[in-house]
Design a protein around this motif. Structure first.
Motif, PDB file in Angstrom:
ATOM      1  N   ARG A   1      20.632  46.940  15.174  1.00  0.00           N
ATOM      2  CA  ARG A   1      21.735  46.017  14.895  1.00  0.00           C
ATOM      3  C   ARG A   1      21.267  44.581  14.684  1.00  0.00           C
ATOM      4  O   ARG A   1      21.991  43.757  14.120  1.00  0.00           O
ATOM      5  CB  ARG A   1      22.746  46.060  16.049  1.00  0.00           C
ATOM      6  CG  ARG A   1      23.291  47.451  16.308  1.00  0.00           C
ATOM      7  CD  ARG A   1      24.229  47.465  17.476  1.00  0.00           C
ATOM      8  NE  ARG A   1      24.547  48.831  17.889  1.00  0.00           N
ATOM      9  CZ  ARG A   1      25.405  49.151  18.850  1.00  0.00           C
ATOM     10  NH1 ARG A   1      26.039  48.189  19.513  1.00  0.00           N
ATOM     11  NH2 ARG A   1      25.629  50.402  19.164  1.00  0.00           N
ATOM     12  N   ARG A   2      20.041  44.258  15.139  1.00  0.00           N
ATOM     13  CA  ARG A   2      19.532  42.899  15.005  1.00  0.00           C
ATOM     14  C   ARG A   2      18.913  42.662  13.631  1.00  0.00           C
ATOM     15  O   ARG A   2      18.717  41.511  13.227  1.00  0.00           O
ATOM     16  CB  ARG A   2      18.480  42.623  16.082  1.00  0.00           C
ATOM     17  CG  ARG A   2      19.013  42.716  17.517  1.00  0.00           C
ATOM     18  CD  ARG A   2      17.876  42.745  18.502  1.00  0.00           C
ATOM     19  NE  ARG A   2      17.038  43.940  18.311  1.00  0.00           N
ATOM     20  CZ  ARG A   2      15.946  44.216  19.020  1.00  0.00           C
ATOM     21  NH1 ARG A   2      15.537  43.371  19.953  1.00  0.00           N
ATOM     22  NH2 ARG A   2      15.257  45.320  18.786  1.00  0.00           N
ATOM     23  N   GLN A   3      18.596  43.743  12.923  1.00  0.00           N
ATOM     24  CA  GLN A   3      17.923  43.617  11.635  1.00  0.00           C
ATOM     25  C   GLN A   3      18.916  43.558  10.481  1.00  0.00           C
ATOM     26  O   GLN A   3      19.950  44.221  10.506  1.00  0.00           O
ATOM     27  CB  GLN A   3      16.984  44.803  11.409  1.00  0.00           C
ATOM     28  CG  GLN A   3      15.755  44.819  12.284  1.00  0.00           C
ATOM     29  CD  GLN A   3      14.836  45.979  11.909  1.00  0.00           C
ATOM     30  OE1 GLN A   3      15.284  47.054  11.532  1.00  0.00           O
ATOM     31  NE2 GLN A   3      13.532  45.756  12.007  1.00  0.00           N
ATOM     32  N   THR A   4      18.562  42.796   9.461  1.00  0.00           N
ATOM     33  CA  THR A   4      19.312  42.862   8.211  1.00  0.00           C
ATOM     34  C   THR A   4      18.868  44.124   7.473  1.00  0.00           C
ATOM     35  O   THR A   4      17.867  44.769   7.838  1.00  0.00           O
ATOM     36  CB  THR A   4      19.027  41.637   7.328  1.00  0.00           C
ATOM     37  OG1 THR A   4      17.637  41.642   6.961  1.00  0.00           O
ATOM     38  CG2 THR A   4      19.360  40.347   8.055  1.00  0.00           C
ATOM     39  N   VAL A   5      19.600  44.466   6.418  1.00  0.00           N
ATOM     40  CA  VAL A   5      19.219  45.621   5.602  1.00  0.00           C
ATOM     41  C   VAL A   5      17.804  45.425   5.053  1.00  0.00           C
ATOM     42  O   VAL A   5      16.990  46.350   5.064  1.00  0.00           O
ATOM     43  CB  VAL A   5      20.230  45.824   4.456  1.00  0.00           C
ATOM     44  CG1 VAL A   5      19.750  46.914   3.502  1.00  0.00           C
ATOM     45  CG2 VAL A   5      21.608  46.147   5.007  1.00  0.00           C
ATOM     46  N   ARG A   6      17.508  44.230   4.591  1.00  0.00           N
ATOM     47  CA  ARG A   6      16.174  43.938   4.047  1.00  0.00           C
ATOM     48  C   ARG A   6      15.097  44.190   5.109  1.00  0.00           C
ATOM     49  O   ARG A   6      14.079  44.847   4.836  1.00  0.00           O
ATOM     50  CB  ARG A   6      16.108  42.489   3.568  1.00  0.00           C
ATOM     51  CG  ARG A   6      14.805  42.171   2.816  1.00  0.00           C
ATOM     52  CD  ARG A   6      14.667  40.646   2.610  1.00  0.00           C
ATOM     53  NE  ARG A   6      15.830  40.081   1.965  1.00  0.00           N
ATOM     54  CZ  ARG A   6      16.009  40.022   0.646  1.00  0.00           C
ATOM     55  NH1 ARG A   6      15.091  40.515  -0.156  1.00  0.00           N
ATOM     56  NH2 ARG A   6      17.097  39.458   0.146  1.00  0.00           N
ATOM     57  N   GLN A   7      15.299  43.652   6.313  1.00  0.00           N
ATOM     58  CA  GLN A   7      14.302  43.808   7.369  1.00  0.00           C
ATOM     59  C   GLN A   7      14.101  45.287   7.723  1.00  0.00           C
ATOM     60  O   GLN A   7      12.975  45.734   7.979  1.00  0.00           O
ATOM     61  CB  GLN A   7      14.731  43.015   8.602  1.00  0.00           C
ATOM     62  CG  GLN A   7      14.655  41.513   8.413  1.00  0.00           C
ATOM     63  CD  GLN A   7      15.340  40.743   9.541  1.00  0.00           C
ATOM     64  OE1 GLN A   7      16.274  41.235  10.185  1.00  0.00           O
ATOM     65  NE2 GLN A   7      14.866  39.526   9.790  1.00  0.00           N
TER      66      GLN A   7
END
Length: 305
Positions: free
Chosen positions: A124-130
């Motif tokens: 949940r802490r990551q963006t889609v890119r990450q």
């Protein structure tokens, strides 16, 4: 509600059946538990299961909760060890779980799993890119920044998501978009096999059809084989070429999707089909000669080897 899935015909394709990408023979799996009386009991979760999946093909394993279908999937991927039997994936012996990090990574490049709830499986802490960059770096560590960026855009296009979502976190996405991200993350490994464990059961019927259509399109475009674990026979009609019906750890019936859905031979399969709500639907009463339980239970103090 499921009638909408019946209206969408499968996007079948012809595949070379010569050498299976996945083959399992006589798999058995038991668990030791304590009964109500405190004695140890053996729960038979998988009982003599054999199956094959062709390269680029799609196989559905169907059954109610406790039928052994998800345990079978975990055995096939080496997440659990079978008590007996053999498993071969792309010609390699996967009967035993991987013992080293190198082996685990190699298997992950061959087979990836997509789970039921993408919100729980995504960070949940990551963006889609990450999320996608991390997956690409794990499976292609020699790629430079430019190659990674290109691959991220390819994956987004492959799952039909716009690049404007790359810097969005999971909480801001719809359920269907999250599952597309989960599929893109799995595809980052360029796997030969995707295992989908109830991957569309949490979605509304319209989104479900969209994801199933996407998966079949990806299968035809990339040649990845699909193994669908589900309790929903209408999902099978949309996606799968072959079907295995499981009950109490055993295979009750197997055949093509058309054979199983249009002319089921086993009483249990007919009961599953009759439980699907539709226009004019009336539930049938079960008249089974033996006790219907989730698992076969036998007294024992050891797991059979």
């Amino acid at each position: 509600m499921n009638a909408a899935l019946d209206e969408a015909p499968p996007l079948g394709a012809d595949h070379d059946q010569a050498t299976p990408i996945l083959s399992a023979r006589e798999l058995h799996k038991t668990y030791q538990v304590r009964g109500d009386d405190g004695r140890r009991e053996t729960l038979v979760a998988v009982d003599g299961v054999s199956l094959e999946l062709a390269p680029g093909g799609s196989l559905g394993i169907v059954g109610e909760s406790g039928s052994g279908k998800s345990t079978t999937a975990r055995l096939l991927l080496g997440l659990e060890r079978a008590d007996s039997g053999t498993i071969t994936v792309v010609g390699q012996d996967w009967t035993r779980p991987a013992r080293s990090t190198t082996d685990r990574r190699q298997r992950a490049k061959t087979a990836q799993m997509v789970f039921q709830d993408p919100y729980q499986s995504l960070d949940r802490r990551q963006t889609v890119r990450q999320c996608l960059v991390e997956a690409i770096r794990v499976h292609s560590p020699k790629n430079d920044k430019g190659a990674i960026g290109t691959r991220v855009r390819q994956l987004m296009s492959q799952v039909r998501l716009g690049e404007e979502l790359l810097d969005v976190r999971p909480r801001a996405l719809s359920g269907g978009q999250r599952q597309r991200v989960a599929i893109a993350r799995a595809l980052a490994a360029d796997p030969e096999l995707l295992v989908l464990d109830e991957a569309v059961s949490a979605l509304d019927v319209t989104t479900r059809v969209e994801i199933l259509t996407l998966l079949d399109t990806i299968r035809r475009e990339t040649g990845v084989a699909l193994l669908m674990i589900t309790h929903d026979l209408t999902v099978i009609r949309r996606l799968c070429d072959q079907v295995v019906v499981m009950r109490e750890g055993r295979i009750e019936e197997r055949g093509t999707a058309t054979q199983i859905l249009d002319d089921p031979q086993a009483e249990y399969t007919r009961l599953l089909l009759d439980s699907i709500p539709r226009e004019g639907w009336k539930p049938r009463r079960r008249r089974l000669g033996r006790t219907h339980s989730l698992y076969t239970v036998t007294r024992s103090t050891t797991i059979p080897q």
